[in-house]
Design a protein around this motif. Structure first.
Motif, PDB file in Angstrom:
ATOM      1  N   MET A 102      -5.951   0.863   2.754  1.00  0.00           N
ATOM      2  CA  MET A 102      -4.558   1.445   3.600  1.00  0.00           C
ATOM      3  C   MET A 102      -4.836   1.804   4.752  1.00  0.00           C
ATOM      4  O   MET A 102      -4.393   1.697   5.375  1.00  0.00           O
ATOM      5  CB  MET A 102      -4.093   2.780   2.303  1.00  0.00           C
ATOM      6  CG  MET A 102      -2.487   2.927   2.891  1.00  0.00           C
ATOM      7  SD  MET A 102      -1.824   4.257   1.822  1.00  0.00           S
ATOM      8  CE  MET A 102      -0.415   4.608   2.333  1.00  0.00           C
ATOM      9  N   CYS A 155       0.781  -1.660  -0.103  1.00  0.00           N
ATOM     10  CA  CYS A 155      -0.055   0.256  -0.203  1.00  0.00           C
ATOM     11  C   CYS A 155       0.910   1.252   0.364  1.00  0.00           C
ATOM     12  O   CYS A 155       0.598   2.613  -0.306  1.00  0.00           O
ATOM     13  CB  CYS A 155      -1.066  -0.220   1.177  1.00  0.00           C
ATOM     14  SG  CYS A 155      -2.224  -1.611   1.158  1.00  0.00           S
ATOM     15  N   SER A 156       2.163   1.383   0.484  1.00  0.00           N
ATOM     16  CA  SER A 156       3.024   2.608   0.899  1.00  0.00           C
ATOM     17  C   SER A 156       3.431   2.834  -0.116  1.00  0.00           C
ATOM     18  O   SER A 156       3.120   4.090   0.123  1.00  0.00           O
ATOM     19  CB  SER A 156       3.346   2.297   2.118  1.00  0.00           C
ATOM     20  OG  SER A 156       2.798   2.145   3.614  1.00  0.00           O
TER      21      SER A 156
END
Length: 464
Positions: free
Chosen positions: A346, A260-261
């Motif tokens: 997220m 996600c990051s």
């Protein structure tokens, strides 16, 4: 529970490191992949080579520093707050490494690969040294569940403030398009983060620190453990069923969190047209992905007190799986729904990860009680956990970059040659399916692993 306006000073001291580290880690994890792929034009081979070396170092340094911090007689290693105090300035300098190129890189130049390798390894080494000491503080400031929830509460407020660096960085630098402004902002963040972590270094006192001083003053200090003893202790930690279940589940959580990051900004830039979401809105969207997890954890404080972290984590996995299925059925053409899904996924992943110190602290307590130790092996437990979970931080970007480049992502980032736009139809489809299927598969595996975990009632046992 009474509401008190008085500050909980141990929790405040503990959370200041989270504030400083959160500002740096959010920016580092969010931008470094895009920086090296799009701006420095690193080759896929060099990117993978750097990630493989980083994966090995990333796994080794946690148990290594865990051993040093639990067994060293040197003050800056053995005293948790001193590790943070002396490590903070170097941690901040390591954070600045990727943002200042060593020269004007040409496409595929070997030096950009060396730059990535050094930036990753140095940054993670200093991050581990500082944050492993902070993790040990979490388990050692108090053994009461309510006190640990207070630490979580303060920690999430600090994490919320720290993760806002993504929002402000995006606004100041136009999501890294204005690179000189981006560099200036990172220097400001490094200085501010150092000051925050030094506050912990001065005031973050463990309940065991006074005991250690008494032992030293009475001349009864223990000798350092041999490597054979360390291996024996590690074996004892690894034979605990709950620890193995947690580590296995946490590996996939680290993979999902890194996924996600690192790629939210890349997927959003390619799947959502510029006219649908302008740059200002995207900056807010990216900031929300890092800030909302803390708000979610803070709002779940009563749930953590009443039903415990076990059920909270399990329910979060179910929500993630269901939302991934719904997004897959909806399709990529609904841009606003896709944007909401990217943020929601997220937020859930990072929020769930934010409470993982609770099960790890319970595992430290269980190990302490089972083996009747004189002091808890906090750093070794956290470090051994990292030994098996940190490789996911390298595997996630390697996995995704390999798939994206098979569908022409390298050509997409090439500003000189403009290939046929039809080539990227398959790339966008691949991005969308990665966005949905990766979370779905991960959460299914996590539900299977997490279900047998048996430390479920610590919130009840320590509530008094």
């Amino acid at each position: 529970m009474k509401l008190s306006l008085a500050l909980h000073r141990p929790a405040l001291a503990y959370s200041m490191t989270t504030l400083g580290a959160g500002m740096m880690n959010s920016i580092f994890n969010f931008y470094y992949v895009k920086l090296f792929l799009n701006r420095y034009k690193i080759s896929e081979g060099a990117f993978h080579q750097a990630q493989v070396v980083f994966m090995i170092w990333n796994a080794i340094n946690d148990p290594l520093f865990g051993y040093i911090q639990d067994n060293s007689k040197t003050g800056f290693c053995s005293i948790r707050r001193h590790s943070i105090l002396y490590g903070a300035p170097f941690y901040a300098l390591a954070f600045l490494l990727p943002w200042f190129p060593w020269k004007d890189y040409t496409e595929g130049e070997w030096l950009s690969g060396v730059h990535l390798l050094i930036a990753l390894c140095v940054f993670d080494g200093l991050l581990t040294f500082v944050l492993l000491a902070q993790c040990a503080l979490f388990a050692e400031i108090s053994t009461r569940h309510e006190s640990r929830l207070q630490l979580i509460k303060y920690n999430q407020i600090a994490s919320l403030l720290g993760s806002s660096s993504i929002l402000f960085c995006g606004l100041v630098s136009d999501n890294m398009e204005n690179f000189p402004s981006f560099q200036t902002f990172t220097v400001f963040v490094a200085v501010l983060s150092t000051a925050c972590m030094c506050y912990t270094g001065v005031f973050g006192i463990s309940q065991y620190e006074q005991q250690e001083k008494l032992v030293e003053s009475s001349g009864k200090s223990e000798t350092s453990l041999s490597w054979a003893a360390v291996l024996s202790l590690t074996k004892q930690i690894l034979t605990q069923k709950n620890f193995l279940l947690f580590v296995s589940m946490n590996f996939f959580q680290v993979f999902h969190s890194t996924f996600c990051s690192n790629f939210m900004i890349i997927f959003a830039d390619n799947l959502i047209p510029k006219d649908a979401l302008p740059s200002f809105v995207r900056s807010i969207m990216y900031g929300a992905g890092f800030m909302f997890p803390q708000l979610l954890v803070l709002s779940s404080h009563s749930l953590l007190s009443s039903i415990g972290y076990y059920k909270v984590i399990l329910y979060a996995f179910y929500v993630e799986a269901i939302s991934a299925v719904l997004m897959l059925l909806t399709g990529p053409q609904h841009f606003y729904i896709l944007a909401a899904f990217l943020i929601t996924n997220m937020v859930l992943v990072h929020a769930t990860f934010s409470v993982f110190n609770l099960p790890l602290a319970d595992i430290v307590d269980a190990d302490f009680a089972n083996y009747k130790r004189k002091s808890p092996l906090s750093s070794m437990v956290f470090g051994t956990n990292a030994l098996f979970t940190k490789p996911a931080q390298s595997l996630a970007p390697m996995f995704v970059v390999t798939i994206l480049n098979q569908y022409g992502y390298e050509q997409l980032t090439n500003k000189v040659d403009q290939p046929d736009p039809n080539l990227f139809v398959g790339l966008h489809d691949a991005m969308f399916y990665l966005t949905c299927i990766v979370p779905l598969c991960i959460t299914i595996v996590q539900i299977i692993i997490w279900t047998p975990y048996s430390i479920r009632n610590s919130h009840v046992a320590n509530a008094h």
